[in-house]
Design a protein around this motif. Sequence first.
Motif, PDB file in Angstrom:
ATOM      1  N   ILE A  28       0.839  -1.212   0.000  1.00 58.09           N
ATOM      2  CA  ILE A  28       0.000   0.000   0.000  1.00 58.09           C
ATOM      3  C   ILE A  28       0.869   1.255   0.000  1.00 58.09           C
ATOM      4  O   ILE A  28       0.588   2.211  -0.722  1.00 58.09           O
ATOM      5  N   GLU A  29       1.961   1.248   0.791  1.00 61.41           N
ATOM      6  CA  GLU A  29       2.851   2.420   0.865  1.00 61.41           C
ATOM      7  C   GLU A  29       3.427   2.779  -0.502  1.00 61.41           C
ATOM      8  O   GLU A  29       3.688   3.948  -0.780  1.00 61.41           O
ATOM      9  N   LYS A  30       3.647   1.792  -1.373  1.00 60.95           N
ATOM     10  CA  LYS A  30       4.252   2.027  -2.695  1.00 60.95           C
ATOM     11  C   LYS A  30       3.217   2.382  -3.771  1.00 60.95           C
ATOM     12  O   LYS A  30       3.597   2.776  -4.873  1.00 60.95           O
ATOM     13  N   LYS A  33      -1.395   7.656  -4.690  1.00 58.86           N
ATOM     14  CA  LYS A  33      -2.592   8.197  -4.036  1.00 58.86           C
ATOM     15  C   LYS A  33      -3.692   8.341  -5.073  1.00 58.86           C
ATOM     16  O   LYS A  33      -3.394   8.596  -6.229  1.00 58.86           O
ATOM     17  N   PRO A  34      -4.955   8.230  -4.706  1.00 60.53           N
ATOM     18  CA  PRO A  34      -5.465   7.856  -3.395  1.00 60.53           C
ATOM     19  C   PRO A  34      -5.166   6.379  -3.088  1.00 60.53           C
ATOM     20  O   PRO A  34      -5.321   5.520  -3.958  1.00 60.53           O
TER      21      PRO A  34
END
Length: 125
Positions: A28-30, A33-34
Amino acid sequence: MSKQLTKAEEQIMQVLWDLQEASVKEVIEKLPKPKPAYNTVSTIIRILETKEFVGHKTKGRGYVYFPLMEKSDYSNQSLHKLMNGYFEGSFKSMVSFFMKENKMDMKELEEILKEVNKKGNEKNS
């Protein structure tokens, strides 16, 4: 066996190919956005396991996921599917199409041919 990925699955595989192994949180961090919800990414990773693109191992109280298929193998498979589906299996027709549509110049074509020849020579040695 030819397996295709959805756009969302491919996005997650790109992250796993880059990181080599990651938790859902690290994936998720990589992602751009969103950010998708944790459950969404977790579900997609489980689907990727079912499709045999991803494996997992236990780490602490959670799981770490890793690719089972190399990026180059998937790229090659996808290219062949494209070539067979749209260009009657002809590499020449496909290159010709990209030259016309993408205004590819001779220098770029020569670079591609050098790369193809290099790969061909590696397989023959």
